[in-house]
Write a protein that holds these residues in place. Structure first.
Motif, PDB file in Angstrom:
ATOM      1  N   ARG A 189       0.836  -1.218   0.000  1.00 16.44           N
ATOM      2  CA  ARG A 189       0.000   0.000   0.000  1.00 16.44           C
ATOM      3  C   ARG A 189       0.866   1.261   0.000  1.00 16.44           C
ATOM      4  N   ASP A 190       1.862   1.300   0.892  1.00 20.40           N
ATOM      5  CA  ASP A 190       2.690   2.501   1.025  1.00 20.40           C
ATOM      6  C   ASP A 190       3.591   2.706  -0.200  1.00 20.40           C
ATOM      7  N   LEU A 191       4.093   1.608  -0.740  1.00 19.06           N
ATOM      8  CA  LEU A 191       4.935   1.712  -1.940  1.00 19.06           C
ATOM      9  C   LEU A 191       4.114   2.255  -3.107  1.00 19.06           C
ATOM     10  N   ARG A 192       2.874   1.758  -3.233  1.00 24.52           N
ATOM     11  CA  ARG A 192       2.009   2.210  -4.336  1.00 24.52           C
ATOM     12  C   ARG A 192       1.601   3.662  -4.153  1.00 24.52           C
ATOM     13  N   ALA A 193       1.274   4.028  -2.919  1.00 19.61           N
ATOM     14  CA  ALA A 193       0.874   5.417  -2.661  1.00 19.61           C
ATOM     15  C   ALA A 193       2.009   6.366  -3.032  1.00 19.61           C
ATOM     16  N   PHE A 194       3.231   5.964  -2.669  1.00 15.18           N
ATOM     17  CA  PHE A 194       4.376   6.803  -3.018  1.00 15.18           C
ATOM     18  C   PHE A 194       4.534   6.888  -4.532  1.00 15.18           C
ATOM     19  N   ALA A 195       4.383   5.746  -5.196  1.00 13.68           N
ATOM     20  CA  ALA A 195       4.534   5.706  -6.660  1.00 13.68           C
ATOM     21  C   ALA A 195       3.549   6.653  -7.331  1.00 13.68           C
ATOM     22  N   HIS A 196       2.300   6.652  -6.841  1.00 13.19           N
ATOM     23  CA  HIS A 196       1.281   7.516  -7.458  1.00 13.19           C
ATOM     24  C   HIS A 196       1.549   8.987  -7.172  1.00 13.19           C
ATOM     25  N   ALA A 197       2.137   9.273  -6.008  1.00 13.76           N
ATOM     26  CA  ALA A 197       2.392  10.672  -5.636  1.00 13.76           C
ATOM     27  C   ALA A 197       3.696  11.202  -6.227  1.00 13.76           C
ATOM     28  N   THR A 198       4.533  10.299  -6.762  1.00 14.20           N
ATOM     29  CA  THR A 198       5.860  10.706  -7.202  1.00 14.20           C
ATOM     30  C   THR A 198       6.178  10.196  -8.607  1.00 14.20           C
ATOM     31  N   PRO A 199       5.540  10.801  -9.612  1.00 11.81           N
ATOM     32  CA  PRO A 199       5.846  10.384 -10.985  1.00 11.81           C
ATOM     33  C   PRO A 199       7.339  10.593 -11.263  1.00 11.81           C
ATOM     34  N   ALA A 205       7.748   3.793 -11.871  1.00 11.05           N
ATOM     35  CA  ALA A 205       8.004   3.012 -13.093  1.00 11.05           C
ATOM     36  C   ALA A 205       7.547   1.565 -12.894  1.00 11.05           C
ATOM     37  N   LEU A 206       7.864   1.003 -11.719  1.00 11.20           N
ATOM     38  CA  LEU A 206       7.432  -0.372 -11.417  1.00 11.20           C
ATOM     39  C   LEU A 206       5.909  -0.470 -11.382  1.00 11.20           C
ATOM     40  N   GLU A 207       5.280   0.530 -10.789  1.00 11.54           N
ATOM     41  CA  GLU A 207       3.811   0.541 -10.689  1.00 11.54           C
ATOM     42  C   GLU A 207       3.196   0.635 -12.089  1.00 11.54           C
ATOM     43  N   ALA A 208       3.817   1.440 -12.943  1.00 14.65           N
ATOM     44  CA  ALA A 208       3.305   1.589 -14.315  1.00 14.65           C
ATOM     45  C   ALA A 208       3.377   0.260 -15.063  1.00 14.65           C
ATOM     46  N   GLU A 209       4.370  -0.574 -14.712  1.00 15.15           N
ATOM     47  CA  GLU A 209       4.483  -1.899 -15.332  1.00 15.15           C
ATOM     48  C   GLU A 209       3.536  -2.910 -14.682  1.00 15.15           C
ATOM     49  N   GLY A 210       2.859  -2.479 -13.616  1.00 15.39           N
ATOM     50  CA  GLY A 210       1.892  -3.357 -12.940  1.00 15.39           C
ATOM     51  C   GLY A 210       2.542  -4.420 -12.077  1.00 15.39           C
ATOM     52  N   CYS A 211       3.776  -4.191 -11.657  1.00 18.27           N
ATOM     53  CA  CYS A 211       4.432  -5.235 -10.859  1.00 18.27           C
ATOM     54  C   CYS A 211       5.027  -4.714  -9.558  1.00 18.27           C
ATOM     55  N   LEU A 212       4.417  -3.665  -9.001  1.00 15.50           N
ATOM     56  CA  LEU A 212       4.927  -3.158  -7.721  1.00 15.50           C
ATOM     57  C   LEU A 212       4.211  -3.856  -6.566  1.00 15.50           C
ATOM     58  N   GLY A 217       9.364  -4.151  -4.406  1.00 17.88           N
ATOM     59  CA  GLY A 217       9.792  -2.952  -3.668  1.00 17.88           C
ATOM     60  C   GLY A 217      11.055  -3.240  -2.877  1.00 17.88           C
ATOM     61  N   LEU A 218      11.113  -4.448  -2.299  1.00 18.18           N
ATOM     62  CA  LEU A 218      12.301  -4.836  -1.539  1.00 18.18           C
ATOM     63  C   LEU A 218      13.514  -4.965  -2.464  1.00 18.18           C
ATOM     64  N   ASP A 219      13.296  -5.557  -3.636  1.00 19.31           N
ATOM     65  CA  ASP A 219      14.399  -5.665  -4.602  1.00 19.31           C
ATOM     66  C   ASP A 219      14.966  -4.283  -4.916  1.00 19.31           C
ATOM     67  N   LEU A 220      14.059  -3.330  -5.110  1.00 21.10           N
ATOM     68  CA  LEU A 220      14.481  -1.964  -5.432  1.00 21.10           C
ATOM     69  C   LEU A 220      15.253  -1.338  -4.255  1.00 21.10           C
ATOM     70  N   ASP A 225      17.634   2.082  -3.968  1.00 24.91           N
ATOM     71  CA  ASP A 225      16.675   3.150  -4.261  1.00 24.91           C
ATOM     72  C   ASP A 225      16.234   3.811  -2.946  1.00 24.91           C
ATOM     73  N   ALA A 226      16.539   5.105  -2.807  1.00 25.87           N
ATOM     74  CA  ALA A 226      16.342   5.786  -1.517  1.00 25.87           C
ATOM     75  C   ALA A 226      14.873   5.825  -1.106  1.00 25.87           C
ATOM     76  N   ASP A 227      13.962   5.949  -2.088  1.00 23.55           N
ATOM     77  CA  ASP A 227      12.529   6.014  -1.760  1.00 23.55           C
ATOM     78  C   ASP A 227      12.055   4.686  -1.177  1.00 23.55           C
ATOM     79  N   ALA A 228      12.441   3.596  -1.823  1.00 23.98           N
ATOM     80  CA  ALA A 228      12.036   2.279  -1.331  1.00 23.98           C
ATOM     81  C   ALA A 228      12.657   1.996   0.037  1.00 23.98           C
ATOM     82  N   VAL A 229      13.937   2.370   0.188  1.00 19.36           N
ATOM     83  CA  VAL A 229      14.609   2.180   1.488  1.00 19.36           C
ATOM     84  C   VAL A 229      13.840   2.907   2.583  1.00 19.36           C
ATOM     85  N   ALA A 230      13.439   4.158   2.307  1.00 14.35           N
ATOM     86  CA  ALA A 230      12.755   4.970   3.320  1.00 14.35           C
ATOM     87  C   ALA A 230      11.426   4.338   3.734  1.00 14.35           C
TER      88      ALA A 230
END
Ligand code: ZN
Length: 312
Positions: A189-199, A205-212, A217-220, A225-230
């Motif tokens: 949920r949080d990874l997707r929310a961030f993805a939608h708020a941060t084009p 990019a992962l969300e746009a591919e439908g595989c987030l 997210g952990l792989d990233l 990737d600083a956003d995923a780490v945070a």
């Protein structure tokens, strides 16, 4: 001796024939069928196939279910995904096989396995959390599982860490349980929310591919990737808030974190440890917070241990 341990999950059933010292002699996996007694039939089928290959006679069978269960009666309370609510699981299983059967909640059995053979071995009191789609748990008090007055303990994932937080999953009427802040579901949920708020972000990019999800997210995050780490660190801090409450209440010798999401390792456990140390009462801060050791086998090995200790 030979005991069989079965771990029924939302998507697969894992079962093992266990020999001396609970070593896995043979194991099988199969998809979990849809709902109710078909799950019971599938468990009976895998147990039968393992028993036929056993060199020594099988003496008892243990089964872990993703559900609240009165371990004394074997009756299922609320089952998350398996459609087994209200079933007399132990009776139905014993009708289908010639061995005595013990049933329990999967979190309890993972705790039993970690206590007898894994990261909590040798300790008197332990708190164990299994972080997957939700958060399961088990409490070892004085070397034994604490099940409570109705056999439903210990649902540690439903301790509240944020009173006005998100609504919880399944049949939990609560808000802001740690399961809503640090589970595979909440991470997705949080990874997707961030993805939608941060084009423009890698997560977008992962969300746009439908595989987030929590795994990608952990792989990233592992790639730096600083956003995923945070986002993983934030979830870890909420985990630490819960752990501080558990150590304040139970004063365990050790806190063990397992389950699929714990594959995040120190990415999650580091912030959790820091937050826990900041919040727990000084005398209870001594319990180390460590990773589980039994991996994916914890549930089925724990089920075998339960069977051996209760029935064999
Ligand atoms: Zn809850």
């Amino acid at each position: 001796m030979g005991v069989i341990g079965v771990d029924v999950g939302g998507t697969k059933i894992a079962a093992a024939l266990l020999g001396p010292d609970y070593a896995i002699v043979q194991s099988v996996r199969m998809p979990t069928p849809d709902g109710g007694t078909s799950v019971v039939d599938a468990v009976a089928q895998v147990v039968q196939s393992l028993a036929e290959g056993a060199a020594d006679p099988v003496t008892a069978v243990g089964v872990g279910l993703p559900a609240t269960i009165d371990a004394a009666t074997g009756i299922v309370g609320a089952s998350n995904h398996t459609g087994m609510d209200g079933l007399h699981a132990r009776e139905l299983l014993e009708e289908r096989m010639p061995w005595p059967v013990a049933v329990d909640n999967d979190g309890n059995l993972a705790a039993l396995a970690e206590h007898r053979l894994g990261a909590a071995r040798g300790h008197r009191d332990a708190v164990l959390l299994t972080i997957g789609t939700g958060i399961g748990g088990g409490l070892i008090v004085g070397g034994q599982l604490l099940r409570g007055g109705h056999g439903q303990g210990a649902e540690l994932g439903h301790v509240v860490v944020k009173g006005d937080g998100p609504p919880c999953q399944g049949n939990c009427p609560n808000h802001g349980c740690v399961e809503t802040m640090c589970s595979g579901t909440s991470l997705a949920r949080d990874l997707r929310a961030f993805a939608h708020a941060t084009p423009g972000s890698a997560l977008a990019a992962l969300e746009a591919e439908g595989c987030l999800d929590s795994r990608t997210g952990l792989d990233l995050a592992r790639e730096g990737d600083a956003d995923a780490v945070a986002i993983f660190q934030e979830a870890g801090r909420w985990l630490g808030v819960a752990v501080a409450s558990f150590t304040n209440i139970f004063d365990p010798d050790v806190v063990v974190i397992g389950g699929g999401v714990s594959a995040a390792g120190e990415l999650l456990l580091g912030p959790a440890r820091h937050e826990y140390q900041r919040r727990a009462l000084p005398p209870t801060r001594r319990a180390p917070l460590v990773a589980a050791q039994m991996g994916n086998d914890a549930g089925m090995v724990g089920a075998g241990i339960l069977a051996a200790e209760a029935l064999a």
